[in-house]
Write an enzyme that holds these catalytic residues in place. Structure first.
Site, PDB file in Angstrom:
ATOM      1  N   GLN A 158      10.903  10.735   7.708  1.00  0.00           N
ATOM      2  CA  GLN A 158       9.827   9.943   8.322  1.00  0.00           C
ATOM      3  C   GLN A 158      10.371   8.992   9.384  1.00  0.00           C
ATOM      4  O   GLN A 158       9.601   8.404  10.140  1.00  0.00           O
ATOM      5  CB  GLN A 158       9.079   9.145   7.242  1.00  0.00           C
ATOM      6  CG  GLN A 158       8.228  10.007   6.331  1.00  0.00           C
ATOM      7  CD  GLN A 158       7.445   9.224   5.304  1.00  0.00           C
ATOM      8  OE1 GLN A 158       7.606   9.432   4.111  1.00  0.00           O
ATOM      9  NE2 GLN A 158       6.579   8.317   5.740  1.00  0.00           N
ATOM     10  N   CYS A 182       0.942   3.174   1.885  1.00  0.00           N
ATOM     11  CA  CYS A 182       0.559   1.769   2.031  1.00  0.00           C
ATOM     12  C   CYS A 182       1.617   1.076   2.838  1.00  0.00           C
ATOM     13  O   CYS A 182       2.669   1.622   3.086  1.00  0.00           O
ATOM     14  CB  CYS A 182       0.352   1.118   0.670  1.00  0.00           C
ATOM     15  SG  CYS A 182       1.688   0.105   0.063  1.00  0.00           S
TER      16      CYS A 182
END
Ligand code: CDP
Length: 805
Positions: free
Chosen positions: A236, A384
């Site tokens: 990521q 989140c």
């Protein structure tokens, strides 16, 4: 100037901001043409697989790899001893701790990496794993973070014995990692103690796991001739992986290329660095052959980064008529065996101090104690923004509990305490500056949409009918108003391993008026190739269909900190807009030359510069691009390119109002979600269809977490939910119909006013589902019960409340 007659048509043709443009990625994904890590096949490629610990805490007395090495096709078996001379048997974590790459003398959690087998074939590697003999001596196991802090608790991290100073301050016990606090403890306590009403409760947000459909993996390939290491992986944050790989291996950064190909979901699971990456790199350097490592589902669930596991003790005070006077939170954070939380360096508990939520709370305090246990490491932001989900769950449960104490309607209690629209920018008691919001408007819209008062009447009638024995089903109304904080972050206070959390975009306009833009982020399914082109279309006047978006290759993309915590839109999206504006500024100079007017005599009109007052005299962006490459323009360099590195001045604060209407069968514990209404405000909306998709996906993950998903351990530290037979992953069958809605309150500091949205539905969804369960039992005396609310737990709640007769 008014738009030309055809302006709207040209604007529509751009498919820019606000357009529900279809995802350009889907043509390849729906036709099986995606290119994931496991699709990468290189000549002579070897395969790695781990020997993992069956014990949660044990001394490793010996490792015998003889039988494994004798198996035809096995090339090597790496242990900590092999990595030690390279200094790679341990590695730094993102949280300032260190983590064993391979078991160094002992193991600290079930599934920990003990040895790395390298073979010519994936199946041979798996067979060889079975043949490695490890002699363990089991040690006492601690899975409870409170017991871990007892004076006589076993020492888990022997490497830290006697170390009293950790990465985030003093350590006061051998299993204590850090204490982090924010706010005014004395002030909060005094305000609460002096309140007319006080609510106190412990809220547990259980351990869970992001569980992306594609597990973690990589292919490492060292080209010994030109000294270049290429690493494809499910990363990521590819640039950060390259920097870390360079620092760890000593290979110059320009000689490392990290590529994130298509990624099948990340949700925070693919931010950190795992032992599999390090071992694959070592193995390719040693063997000179490419090495692939892809974990299986059980390995993913048991050993890669977990999420949550926060025990949150709250105290909240209020006046009799419901004005909140103060908030106090103390969290015991179970970090497992190593502190491998993925948070910006200065925030060991992420942004938990957003826990004052949407409310104007005059004084607040929060403290977080990080603790070691015999569980897998991690602490990632599962869809989140760094512990925001925990914070939102905490405050949204505390509000419900306070409403019970006050005997007040929970919707009204929220309304009384919301930060008002005229208070923005608003500085919270815990130090955040909320950029913009209009909570009352959103809340009223949501309550009206579901006919809140009608629902409450129906609920009261249902309670009466239940008491008369006419029904066995209760009705719960789960309310949530959440405020998120996304877009880490300003470089002045956000970094990961010292790298400031800016992001970037580089645009190259081609002579014929199409373009390529490269970004420092990486999509894992969010549709960046679709939406970033839309931002650029509106900024440059080049249709989105003529713009290629590329991410994830460190050899070509500008440096960026990657995609997680909904930071892509707030940070890279802003960089994209700013780079687009640089293109437009240069285009204006070129157009002025071509039209033989001064720059200031031109104005922008959708896709062209036109002479003020003479709109028939114009140059389109396509014409300007061509001129940039084929004409000598005095004082202007040829070409049309721009780059922007964007350091956001603040985070963005999306918010939302969610309402879940749930029927609960008291006798079976089964639930049925009758209605789920989700209103999101993410500022300027780039692509409403993608936003809706993000909300659907995030809500479904929230449903999973609230209603069943859990990484559970027994007392011996065995993972009880290590397969998808036990770990709840919802399918279309369990997923309810979602009703989405929106308001639009732009961020005042973002160039296009956009805030993030990808994480919001998870942040707001979990308390909405959970509050619905609690609310169904409110009339029967329930204040708090822990998630996940699976059928068994709901059944047990009903039984404990005496509802089974
Ligand atoms: O960082 P990540 O991509 O996970 O999250 P995000 O920035 O919230 O964006 C998720 C997706 O929603 C992207 O494709 C965005 O472009 C899109 N989005 C949007 O269309 N409008 C917004 N205001 C925010 C996000």
């Amino acid at each position: 100037m008014k738009d030309l007659p055809d302006s709207e048509e040209r604007r529509a043709n751009l498919k820019g901001l606000g357009c529900a443009r279809k995802r350009v990625e889907d043509a390849r994904f729906t036709q099986g043409k995606g290119n994931y890590v496991d699709d990468i096949k290189l000549p002579g490629m070897l395969f790695g697989d781990f020997v993992r610990s069956p014990y949660a805490h044990a001394r490793v007395k010996s490792i015998n790899a003889e039988a494994a090495l004798a198996l035809p096709g096995v090339i090597a078996v790496l242990t900590a001893k092999d990595l030690e001379p390279l200094g790679l048997h341990w590695m730094p974590t993102l949280a300032g701790d260190k983590q064993m790459v391979l078991a160094d003398g002992k193991v600290l959690f079930q599934g920990q990496e003990v040895a790395f087998v390298v073979a010519t074939d994936r199946y041979i590697a798996a067979d060889a794993v079975e043949l490695v003999e490890v002699d363990y001596e089991d040690l006492p196991v601690v899975v409870d973070p409170f017991k871990a802090q007892a004076p006589d608790a076993p020492v888990l991290r022997e490497d830290l014995e006697g170390v009293t100073e950790g990465a985030h301050g003093p350590r006061r016990h051998h299993n204590h990692i850090f204490t982090w606090e924010q706010g005014d403890a004395a002030g909060a306590n005094a305000a609460i103690d002096g309140s007319e009403v006080i609510a106190e409760e412990t809220i547990y947000y259980h351990r869970t796991h992001p569980c992306p459909l594609e597990t973690c993996g990589c292919v490492a390939s060292m080209d010994k001739i030109n000294g270049k290491l290429t690493l494809w992986g499910t990363f990521q944050a590819p640039h950060v992986v390259r920097t870390v790989a360079s620092l760890l291996s000593g290979i110059d950064e320009h000689n490392i290329r990290v590529v994130s190909p298509d990624i099948g979901g990340g949700f925070g699971n693919k931010v950190g660095v795992y032992p599999g990456y390090v071992c694959s790199i070592v193995a390719t350097i040693v063997t000179g052959k490419p090495v692939k490592w892809v974990e299986d589902r059980m390995e993913n669930l048991m050993a890669t980064a977990f999420a949550r596991d926060y025990w949150m003790k709250g105290r909240i005070g209020a006046t009799k008529d419901g004005r909140i006077t103060g908030l106090h939170a103390h969290v015991t954070a179970d970090h497992g065996a190593f502190d491998a939380c993925a948070d910006p360096t200065k925030f060991p508990a992420g942004f938990f101090h957003i826990c004052t939520g949407s409310y104007d709370i005059p004084v607040a305090y929060c403290a977080v104690d990080g603790v070691y246990t015999n569980k897998a490491p991690g602490g990632v932001a599962y869809r989140c923004s760094f512990r925001v989900t925990e914070a939102a769950y905490f405050i949204e449960r505390m509000i419900e509990i306070l409403a019970i104490k006050l005997g007040m309607d929970a919707a009204e209690l929220r309304r009384i305490n919301f930060i008002r629209a005229d208070q923005f920018p608003y500085t919270s008691a815990l130090g955040w500056e909320y950029d913009s919001g209009d909570y009352h408007t959103a809340w009223d819209k949501a309550l009206k949409a579901v006919d809140y008062e009608g629902l409450r009447r129906e609920q009261a009638e249902r309670v009466e009918a239940f008491r008369r024995g006419e029904t066995r089903k209760l009705l719960g109304i789960g309310l949530t108003h959440f405020t998120e904080i996304v877009g880490a972050g300003p470089v002045k206070n956000c970094d990961i391993l010292g790298m400031g959390m800016f992001d970037s975009c580089e645009i190259r306009i081609h002579p014929t008026g199409s373009a390529i833009a490269r970004l420092g982020t990486i999509s894992q399914g969010q549709g960046h190739a679709t939406t970033f082109a839309q931002i650029l279309a509106s900024e440059t006047g080049i249709p989105a269909d003529k713009i290629t978006i590329e991410e994830g290759d460190t050899d070509t993309a500008p440096y960026g900190l990657g995609t997680y915590g909904s930071r892509s839109t707030p940070v890279a999206g802003a960089a994209t807009a700013m780079a687009g504006r640089k293109i437009r500024a240069k285009a204006q100079m070129i157009a002025a030359y071509l039209l033989e007017v001064h720059d200031d005599d031109l104005e922008w009109d959708v896709d062209r510069f036109a002479v003020k007052g003479a709109p028939e005299r114009f140059k389109t962006m396509a014409e300007i691009a061509y001129a940039a490459y084929n004409q000598a323009i005095p004082g202007v360099e040829p070409g049309l390119e721009a780059v922007s590195y964007y350091d956001p001045p603040n985070m963005t604060y999306p918010f939302g109002a969610y309402i879940c209407v749930m029927e609960i069968d008291v006798d079976t514990g089964e639930h049925e979600i009758r209605q789920f209404y989700a209103l999101d405000d993410c500022g300027t909306r780039i692509n409403p269809m993608i936003i809706e998709g993000q909300v659907h996906g995030g809500l479904t993950e929230a449903l999973a977490i609230a209603m069943g998903q859990e990484i559970a351990y027994d007392d011996m530290g065995n993972v009880r939910t290590g397969t998808l037979m036990d770990f709840f992953l919802p399918t279309a069958w369990e997923t309810p119909n979602y009703q989405t809605d929106w308001t639009e309150t732009p961020s005042p500091h973002h160039p296009i006013g956009a805030k993030g949205v990808g994480e919001s539905p998870n942040v707001g969804g979990v308390p909405a589902f959970s509050n619905a369960v609690h609310d169904a039992f409110r009339a029967f005396g329930l204040t708090q019960t822990h998630m996940p609310h699976d059928h068994w737990r709901i059944w047990r709640t009903a039984r404990d409340l005496g509802l089974h007769g």
